[in-house]
Structure formats: structure tokens, C-alpha cells
Design an enzyme around this catalytic site. Structure first.
Site, PDB file in Angstrom:
ATOM      1  N   ASP A  84       0.848  -1.199   0.000  1.00 48.89           N
ATOM      2  CA  ASP A  84       0.000   0.000   0.000  1.00 48.89           C
ATOM      3  C   ASP A  84       0.886   1.253   0.000  1.00 48.89           C
ATOM      4  O   ASP A  84       1.801   1.360   0.824  1.00 48.89           O
ATOM      5  CB  ASP A  84      -0.890  -0.035   1.257  1.00 48.89           C
ATOM      6  N   THR A 233      -8.157   2.658   8.963  1.00 47.44           N
ATOM      7  CA  THR A 233      -8.533   3.282  10.239  1.00 47.44           C
ATOM      8  C   THR A 233      -9.730   2.596  10.895  1.00 47.44           C
ATOM      9  O   THR A 233      -9.766   2.417  12.119  1.00 47.44           O
ATOM     10  CB  THR A 233      -8.848   4.772  10.003  1.00 47.44           C
TER      11      THR A 233
HETATM   12  P1  13P Z   1      -8.449   4.760   5.903  1.00 49.54           P
HETATM   13  O1  13P Z   1      -7.407   4.609   6.956  1.00 49.54           O
HETATM   14  O2  13P Z   1      -9.070   6.093   5.877  1.00 49.54           O
HETATM   15  O3  13P Z   1      -9.454   3.640   5.938  1.00 49.54           O
HETATM   16  O4  13P Z   1      -7.680   4.649   4.495  1.00 49.54           O
HETATM   17  C1  13P Z   1      -7.003   3.477   4.164  1.00 49.54           C
HETATM   18  C2  13P Z   1      -6.281   3.625   2.887  1.00 49.54           C
HETATM   19  O5  13P Z   1      -6.698   4.315   1.977  1.00 49.54           O
HETATM   20  C3  13P Z   1      -5.028   2.872   2.730  1.00 49.54           C
HETATM   21  O6  13P Z   1      -4.402   3.154   1.526  1.00 49.54           O
END
Ligand code: 13P
Length: 290
Positions: A84, A233
Site C-alpha cells: 500500500d 482506520t
Molecule cells: P483509511 O485509513 O481512511 O481507511 O484509508 C485506508 C487507505 O486508503 C489505505 O491506503
């Protein structure tokens, strides 16, 4: 065995459902997310940032924990391990560690041309090794140093230029931001999403910042071409809440309530339940090897 994420996301795009890409932080996280996906018979993308990999002592640990758990748990659904928001350098490290999919986030490079050139190079490398690759156009806002920036809207022409390089899926800002949304957030721009979709055809699009967007709005975005929804999150919040309740109820002080197997269990169960709910909201339940 891990699969890359291209086929599952193409099926999602064609079938108008979304696949959750859930960030892992440790062994409990990986195990909970796997449990939820298997119970829901959903294809799964588990993803990890370089920061979360560093916490776990490297990309190889993240990879090995996942594949060993898949073996021990007899996981039958397809699972991709995705980097990611990788920098150019992170991409090489994740590939070496056995990740089956990478995201090169060139949105922070000095110029769009650098993003374009490096994406082109990494598309060739990823595909030569059978991996899928995600790229990003425009930044995704978020909270930095306590200041929450508004979500950006990606330039549709830039999206088309990156899409034409042969990436497997594309992250583009449509007003989404990482972390919790501020009270005055204006919502996702379905108009911008439609403009991008019109130029990128059947390329699966990625919605970052999946936490806290009202479910009907996420589902509308899925119907307009979002196929991968990133969630981090949200699972951190449910884990923290369940753990807090356990401690505030004084359970860590009863018997052997301090044993990490007891202490972490409520958070583990909360992640399983929340992940199952999200999988159902996105519509990938029962889509196993579709
Ligand atoms: P959130 O933490 O807002 O869910 O976003 C996750 C994300 O986009 C990881 O690339």
C-alpha cells in the site's frame, strides 16, 4: 498460495461489486481479516504500508506470516498481498519479499512526468513477475500534524495517461481522504468519478480512505466503477474500542485476564465482525473465485 489482484478486481468491475483491501498491522490483524474473508467466501486483498511492515520487522515477515496462516487455516478463497502506498524503492523490496501485488504511489514525486516514467518502468517489472500493480494520480488528502486537508479531485486526463501505461487498477482522488472525515466534509464527487471512468473504460478504480464514508455513498461509487476499497482506520478504531472496553471493565485484572491471548481477543473478534460487515456492504461475499 497468493494470487495477484488483477483477475479478482476485473471480475468485481464487470460484476459491479467492490473488494475490500484491508491493511494489516500484525499477526492478529492478518488472522482476523483472513477469518472474515473465509467465512464470507470473499476474495481478499490484504495490504501493508512500508511503515506497518517496518513495525513487523520487514516485508518478508508480513509475507511469511500471511502464507503460513493461510496454510494453517486452510484458506480456500483467493488472497492477494498488496503493497500500500509504496515509494519507488519500497516496490522493489516488496517484490523481493514475495508480495503478489504492488502500489507505486508517485503522486508525491516532483513532477507528473516522474510519476509517469516510474509507473511505466514498474508496470513492466511487476508484469514480468506475474504481479499486479496500482498507480495513483493526484494526492489523497488526510490528516497531517492535526490539520485535515480537503480531498483532492484527480485530473481525468492524467488518469487516462497513467491508465494507458497498462496498470491493473488506479487510485484517483474523488474527494476522499485518509483517516476520519471532518464534520464539514463535502462527500465523494460522483461527477469526477464518472469523468474518470469515461476515459479509463473497464479499468478497476480504487477508493482510498474507505473509513467513515456513509455506506450508500460507497455503494453508489461502486456502481460508478470503484472496484477496490481501502480500509485501515476503521479496523484500528474497532480494535481500540473493544480493547478499551475490556480494560475499562477491569477484565485484565481478573484471573489471568492480562494474558495477551485474552487481552487481544475482544479486539480480534471486533475486527472479524467489522470486516465481515464491510465485505457484505461492498458486495464481494460469496464471490470467492468469481
Ligand atoms: P483509511 O485509513 O481512511 O481507511 O484509508 C485506508 C487507505 O486508503 C489505505 O491506503
Amino acid at each position: 498460495m497468493l494470487v495477484n489482484a488483477a483477475h479478482m478486481l476485473q471480475s468485481a468491475e464487470a460484476g459491479h461489486y467492490g473488494i475490500g483491501a484491508f491493511n494489516t498491522n500484525n499477526l492478529e490483524w492478518t488472522r482476523s481479516i483472513l477469518t472474515a474473508a473465509e467465512e464470507e467466501q470473499s476474495p481478499l486483498i490484504i495490504q501493508c504500508t512500508a511503515g506497518a511492515a517496518k513495525w513487523q520487522k520487514g516485508f518478508k515477515v508480513v509475507h511469511d506470516v500471511l502464507v503460513d496462516l493461510m496454510d494453517e487455516m486452510n484458506i480456500t478463497v483467493p488472497v492477494a498481498l498488496h503493497l500500500d502506498h509504496g515509494s519507488y524503492e519500497d516496490c522493489f523490496k516488496a517484490i523481493d519479499a514475495g508480495f503478489s501485488s504492488i502500489m507505486y504511489d508517485g503522486s508525491h514525486e516532483e513532477t507528473f512526468q516522474i510519476n509517469l516514467d516510474r509507473t511505466a518502468e514498474l508496470v513492466k517489472l511487476a508484469h514480468s513477475k506475474g504481479l499486479s500493480i496500482e498507480a495513483e494520480v493526484g494526492g489523497i488528502g488526510g490528516t497531517e500534524d492535526g490539520v485535515t486537508s480537503a480531498g483532492e479531485l484527480a485530473d481525468p486526463q492524467e488518469c487516462k495517461q497513467i491508465a494507458d501505461l497498462g496498470v491493473d487498477f488506479l487510485a484517483c482522488g474523488i474527494g476522499n481522504i485518509h483517516g476520519l472525515y471532518p464534520a464539514d466534509w463535502k462527500g465523494l464527487s460522483m461527477d469526477r468519478l464518472a469523468e474518470i471512468k469515461a476515459l479509463t473504460g473497464d479499468l478497476p478504480l480504487v477508493l482510498h480512505g474507505g473509513t467513515g464514508i456513509p455506506t450508500p455513498m460507497v455503494q453508489e461509487a461502486i456502481s460508478h466503477g470503484i472496484s477496490k476499497i481501502n480500509v485501515n482506520t476503521d479496523l484500528q478504531v474497532v480494535f481500540a474500542k473493544a480493547t478499551r472496553e475490556y480494560i475499562e471493565a477491569g477484565k485484565d485484572k481478573q484471573g489471568k485476564g492480562y494474558d495477551p491471548r485474552k487481552l487481544l481477543k475482544p479486539g480480534f473478534d471486533a475486527i472479524v465482525e467489522r470486516t465481515k460487515e464491510l465485505i457484505t456492504d461492498f458486495g464481494s461475499n460469496g464471490k470467492g473465485w468469481a
